[in-house]
Scaffold this motif. Structure first.
Motif, short mmCIF file in Angstrom:
data_model
loop_
_atom_site.label_atom_id
_atom_site.label_comp_id
_atom_site.label_asym_id
_atom_site.label_seq_id
_atom_site.Cartn_x
_atom_site.Cartn_y
_atom_site.Cartn_z
N SER A 142 0.94 -1.47 0.04
CA SER A 142 0.01 -0.02 0.02
C SER A 142 0.84 1.21 0.13
O SER A 142 0.48 2.13 -0.67
N ARG A 143 1.84 1.19 0.56
CA ARG A 143 2.80 2.27 0.85
C ARG A 143 3.77 2.77 -0.43
O ARG A 143 4.16 3.76 -0.73
N TYR A 144 4.22 1.33 -0.72
CA TYR A 144 5.22 1.40 -1.94
C TYR A 144 4.66 0.64 -3.15
O TYR A 144 5.44 -0.43 -3.55
N PRO A 145 3.60 1.33 -3.86
CA PRO A 145 3.08 0.58 -5.08
C PRO A 145 4.24 0.49 -6.07
O PRO A 145 3.75 -0.32 -6.93
N ARG A 146 5.16 1.21 -6.15
CA ARG A 146 6.25 1.02 -7.29
C ARG A 146 7.27 -0.06 -7.37
O ARG A 146 7.95 -0.37 -8.12
N VAL A 147 7.11 -0.86 -5.94
CA VAL A 147 8.04 -1.89 -5.90
C VAL A 147 7.45 -3.25 -6.31
O VAL A 147 6.12 -3.41 -5.92
N ASP A 148 8.15 -3.78 -7.04
CA ASP A 148 7.45 -5.20 -7.43
C ASP A 148 7.60 -6.35 -6.37
O ASP A 148 8.47 -6.86 -5.93
N LEU A 149 6.55 -6.28 -5.39
CA LEU A 149 7.02 -6.96 -4.25
C LEU A 149 6.27 -8.55 -4.33
O LEU A 149 5.17 -8.70 -4.75
N ASP A 150 7.16 -9.35 -3.61
CA ASP A 150 7.12 -10.83 -3.88
C ASP A 150 7.04 -11.27 -2.44
O ASP A 150 8.40 -11.86 -2.32
N GLU A 151 6.51 -11.14 -1.47
CA GLU A 151 6.75 -11.54 -0.07
C GLU A 151 6.55 -13.31 0.21
O GLU A 151 6.82 -13.63 1.22
N SER A 152 6.17 -13.97 -0.89
CA SER A 152 6.18 -15.44 -0.70
C SER A 152 7.59 -15.83 -0.47
O SER A 152 7.94 -16.96 0.04
N CYS A 153 8.69 -15.19 -1.19
CA CYS A 153 9.97 -15.90 -1.42
C CYS A 153 10.81 -15.45 -0.32
O CYS A 153 10.60 -14.25 0.47
N THR A 154 11.98 -16.22 0.31
CA THR A 154 12.75 -15.83 1.43
C THR A 154 13.54 -14.75 1.21
O THR A 154 13.88 -13.71 1.91
N THR A 155 14.24 -14.85 -0.17
CA THR A 155 15.22 -13.88 -0.55
C THR A 155 14.88 -13.49 -2.03
O THR A 155 14.33 -14.13 -2.88
N ALA A 156 15.04 -12.09 -2.26
CA ALA A 156 15.12 -11.48 -3.87
C ALA A 156 16.33 -10.81 -4.07
O ALA A 156 16.78 -9.92 -3.40
N ASP A 157 17.10 -11.23 -5.19
CA ASP A 157 18.33 -10.67 -5.39
C ASP A 157 18.32 -10.01 -6.74
O ASP A 157 17.96 -10.57 -7.77
N ASP A 158 18.32 -8.70 -6.61
CA ASP A 158 18.20 -7.75 -7.92
C ASP A 158 19.60 -7.09 -8.17
O ASP A 158 19.68 -6.10 -8.61
N GLN A 159 20.79 -7.86 -7.77
CA GLN A 159 22.18 -7.44 -8.36
C GLN A 159 22.28 -6.23 -7.12
O GLN A 159 23.21 -6.40 -6.42
N ARG A 160 21.89 -5.23 -7.37
CA ARG A 160 22.23 -3.87 -6.53
C ARG A 160 21.27 -3.97 -5.30
O ARG A 160 21.94 -3.13 -4.41
N VAL A 161 20.36 -4.82 -5.22
CA VAL A 161 19.57 -4.71 -3.86
C VAL A 161 19.07 -6.13 -3.61
O VAL A 161 18.65 -6.95 -4.26
N LEU A 162 19.47 -6.34 -2.36
CA LEU A 162 19.26 -7.75 -1.96
C LEU A 162 18.43 -7.75 -0.67
O LEU A 162 18.71 -7.08 0.40
#
Length: 314
Positions: A142-162
């Motif tokens: 709700s607060r950060y709609p521009r983020v591609d959120l996937d709270e089902s996974c334990t980790t998400a690695d986007d290279q510059r942000v883990l």
């Protein structure tokens, strides 16, 4: 590898120590896998000390005095709080400016649990696939709609942000940092510390807790539990709740991040897992009790959605 752990007042104590202990263990074991580079971690902060969630005082290096090049900055999480208090804790925080500056310098960032809110509040997760604690998902989305959120996974690695999920996913976060340098070393550390593989948070998510965040979803969850053995008919469920199917779709998407059908699967699996752990009913009988026509269908769903086999649950 030069790592700064950005500490804030009220930080989650074990989140801090888990990262420090795992990286120290990696340093102690690195010779066994031929890894030469060590992990040098320094706690930093806006001032010269912070007080943890449990009242312990931690001396930190003031960010203004940092004179070393950094390879990674880890944002600390705050102690367990309701979603609205997490947002209050990060809103306007003095650390946000530093997070933005590090990101603009091209320094990779990492965070777990409520620490991900600091990154999102600073805007560095916009357009990035990230995760957070499963039960904080609605507030985050709700607060950060521009983020591609996937709270089902334990980790998400986007290279510059883990990013990593709920509080003790700091363990997974630290292992992911080690894995970036050496998968073999990460495996060795996990074995020495008896750390299990947790590819998803879904196995820990409680459908009832997620549903309670929205009255429509809560009513839908109660209806599902009353009709577990029946084929799913969304039109009938929506009519019983007193809303349209479209409203039901919107409510589950906003509160949970997935469709009514996906949520129905979670509720069914939740009850199936309970029966598998607490009764001697056959898998076939349990499958029928939660609305599936065969035991093989249930087994497949448990394997895909929970990452375990039926035999592991009994």
């Amino acid at each position: 590898m030069q790592i700064a752990l950005l500490a804030v007042d009220g930080l989650f104590d074990s989140g801090l120590t888990a990262v420090l202990d795992i990286l120290a263990t990696a340093n102690a074991l690195r010779a066994e896998t031929g890894v030469e580079a060590a992990f040098h971690v320094v706690p930093v902060g806006v001032g010269d000390s912070v007080t943890t969630h449990h009242g312990m005082r931690l001396a930190v290096t003031p960010l203004a005095d940092m004179d070393r090049a950094l390879d990674l900055v880890i944002m600390s999480a705050v102690g367990f709080r309701p979603p609205d208090q997490v947002i209050d804790a990060v809103r306007g925080h003095a650390a946000l400016e530093w997070v933005t500056n590090f990101h603009n310098q091209g320094i990779p960032l990492a965070a777990a649990c409520s620490g991900t809110f600091f990154l999102a509040e600073a805007g560095v997760l916009d357009g990035v696939t990230a995760t957070t604690s499963w039960w904080l998902g609605r507030a985050f989305r709700s607060r950060y709609p521009r983020v591609d959120l996937d709270e089902s996974c334990t980790t998400a690695d986007d290279q510059r942000v883990l990013t990593a999920g709920a509080a003790f996913a700091h363990i997974d976060l630290a292992l992911a940092i080690v894995r970036r340098q050496s998968p073999a070393l990460a495996t060795l550390v996990a074995r020495y510390l008896l750390i299990d593989d947790r590819p998803t948070q879904a196995i820990y998510a409680i459908p009832a807790a997620l549903a309670a965040q929205d009255p429509i979803v809560l009513a839908f969850e109660r209806w599902l539990r009353d009709h577990l053995a029946e084929p799913l008919r969304l039109s009938r469920a929506a009519q019983h709740i007193g809303v349209s199917e479209r409203t039901l779709q919107r409510a589950t998407s906003a509160a949970l991040g997935f469709s009514p059908v996906e949520f129905a699967q979670e509720v069914r699996l939740d009850h199936a897992l309970f029966l598998l752990r607490t009764t001697r009913m056959s898998t076939e009988v349990i499958a029928n009790a939660v609305g599936y026509q065969s035991a093989s269908t249930l087994r497949g769903l448990i394997k895909r959605r929970r990452g375990v086999g039926v035999g592991d649950l009994r």
